[in-house]
Write an enzyme that holds these catalytic residues in place. Structure first.
Site, PDB file in Angstrom:
ATOM      1  N   ASP A 109       0.836  -1.205   0.000  1.00 34.18           N
ATOM      2  CA  ASP A 109       0.000   0.000   0.000  1.00 34.18           C
ATOM      3  C   ASP A 109       0.870   1.254   0.000  1.00 34.18           C
ATOM      4  O   ASP A 109       1.978   1.244  -0.532  1.00 34.18           O
ATOM      5  CB  ASP A 109      -0.935  -0.030   1.217  1.00 34.18           C
ATOM      6  CG  ASP A 109      -0.175  -0.006   2.548  1.00 34.18           C
ATOM      7  OD1 ASP A 109       1.072  -0.039   2.547  1.00 34.18           O
ATOM      8  OD2 ASP A 109      -0.842   0.053   3.603  1.00 34.18           O
ATOM      9  N   ASP A 149       3.074  -7.408   8.206  1.00 37.07           N
ATOM     10  CA  ASP A 149       2.317  -6.340   7.558  1.00 37.07           C
ATOM     11  C   ASP A 149       1.562  -5.500   8.583  1.00 37.07           C
ATOM     12  O   ASP A 149       1.614  -4.269   8.560  1.00 37.07           O
ATOM     13  CB  ASP A 149       1.334  -6.940   6.551  1.00 37.07           C
ATOM     14  CG  ASP A 149       0.511  -5.887   5.834  1.00 37.07           C
ATOM     15  OD1 ASP A 149       0.996  -5.344   4.827  1.00 37.07           O
ATOM     16  OD2 ASP A 149      -0.607  -5.586   6.292  1.00 37.07           O
TER      17      ASP A 149
END
Length: 330
Positions: A239, A307
């Protein structure tokens, strides 16, 4: 007849190849990200930087999935429906400086608490931009609002067409495999097909399809609808935040031009070399981190845990500068 037979054989081969690709979705993410990292021009994965960071880590801090209580959860199919709608809309908040993921998650939670039928498949197909804003209690147009509405419609139509309107049926078809779920989502919902072409090669990233599986696993504690026998198959979800955190840690190094663009809050177009490298190199770097930490600790480490830790670290750092790309994929 021979020409027809040849065409038919070619069609069967195409179907088999497509099926094989779906089955190997996560292998594709890893291999194509590694290929980008080995051919990158603007982003470098610094092996010594990875080793330095890993040397300071004894174990990955366990970050609770719903650490701020912003998500809807009832331990059943409605939670699955909520998470699928959430992850269909989980992209591109930065153009509105006041909007963030928490607004989306908590807004959808409140909407569902107020009306349990809010995310029924037939209703998802009919939402307008203003209605979506009202659902989220947001006072002005959302970034990429038309795309968000289009994706809601896509989810509603395909859930109704193939899954009796329920995202829980989609999950059930995965057979407790996160990799299968990612492939199913990408196959049935074009808005989740997070691909790019980089230097003539197709690159697979699958951020939102992966985060749906990860959210299920986190929300249900790896049980019931969130039980996946291969949760380790997931990579990180590439992202805006994770590349910035990795750069801050010294794991990624950016070219002077890319660094100055990010620092100046300049936009980077989707599909450009810079944008693909930022995401793919992040995936590859964290895979290398995961391998080293697993060896050091003697215990397998999940990319999904890394993550969540990296993302949580990033969102708590208000001064963090991330790249800006208008994209529906993250």
């Amino acid at each position: 007849m021979e020409k027809v037979s040849t065409l038919f054989q070619g069609f069967i081969h195409h179907i088999e190849t497509a099926q094989q690709h779906c089955e190997n979705s996560m292998d594709d993410v890893r291999s194509t990200s590694a290929w980008v990292a080995s051919h990158s021009s603007h982003v470098v994965v610094d092996s010594s930087g990875i080793e330095k960071v890993v040397s300071t880590i004894d174990s990955i801090p366990k970050v609770e999935w719903d650490f701020e209580g912003i998500h809807y959860f009832d331990n059943g199919p409605l939670t699955v429906q909520y998470l699928f709608v959430l992850d269909a809309l989980n992209f591109c908040f930065w153009p509105d400086k006041d909007l963030n993921y928490d607004n989306l998650a908590s807004g959808l939670k409140a909407a569902l608490q107020n009306d349990k039928s809010a995310f029924d498949a037939d209703r998802l197909q009919k939402y307008t931009g203003p209605q979506l804003r009202e659902l989220l209690n947001w006072p002005r147009p959302l970034p990429l609002e038309d795309e968000r509405v289009r994706l809601l419609h896509e989810v509603g139509i395909e859930l109704e067409r193939n899954f009796d309107g329920k995202a829980s049926n989609l999950v059930e078809q995965s057979g407790k495999s996160a990799m299968n779920l990612v492939a199913l989502v990408a196959r049935h919902f074009p808005g989740f097909r997070d691909h790019s072409v980089y230097k003539g090669r197709q690159v697979f990233l699958y951020k939102r399809a992966q985060i749906f599986a990860a959210d299920l696993w986190g929300a249900f504690g790896g049980q019931g609808c969130g039980e996946f026998k291969d949760i380790s198959s997931l990579t990180i979800m590439a992202d805006y935040i994770v590349p910035a955190v990795l750069q801050q840690l010294g794991i990624l190094k950016f070219s002077p031009t890319l660094a100055s663009t990010i620092e100046a809050s300049g936009e980077i177009c989707p599909g450009t070399e810079e944008e693909v490298e930022l995401r793919a190199c992040s995936i590859h770097a964290v895979e290398k981190m995961r391998e080293l930490i697993s060896v050091k600790s003697g215990t397998p480490v999940l990319s999904v845990e890394l993550d969540l830790w990296l993302w949580a670290t990033g969102i708590q750092c208000e001064s963090l500068k991330h790249h800006r790309t208008l994209s529906i994929y993250y």
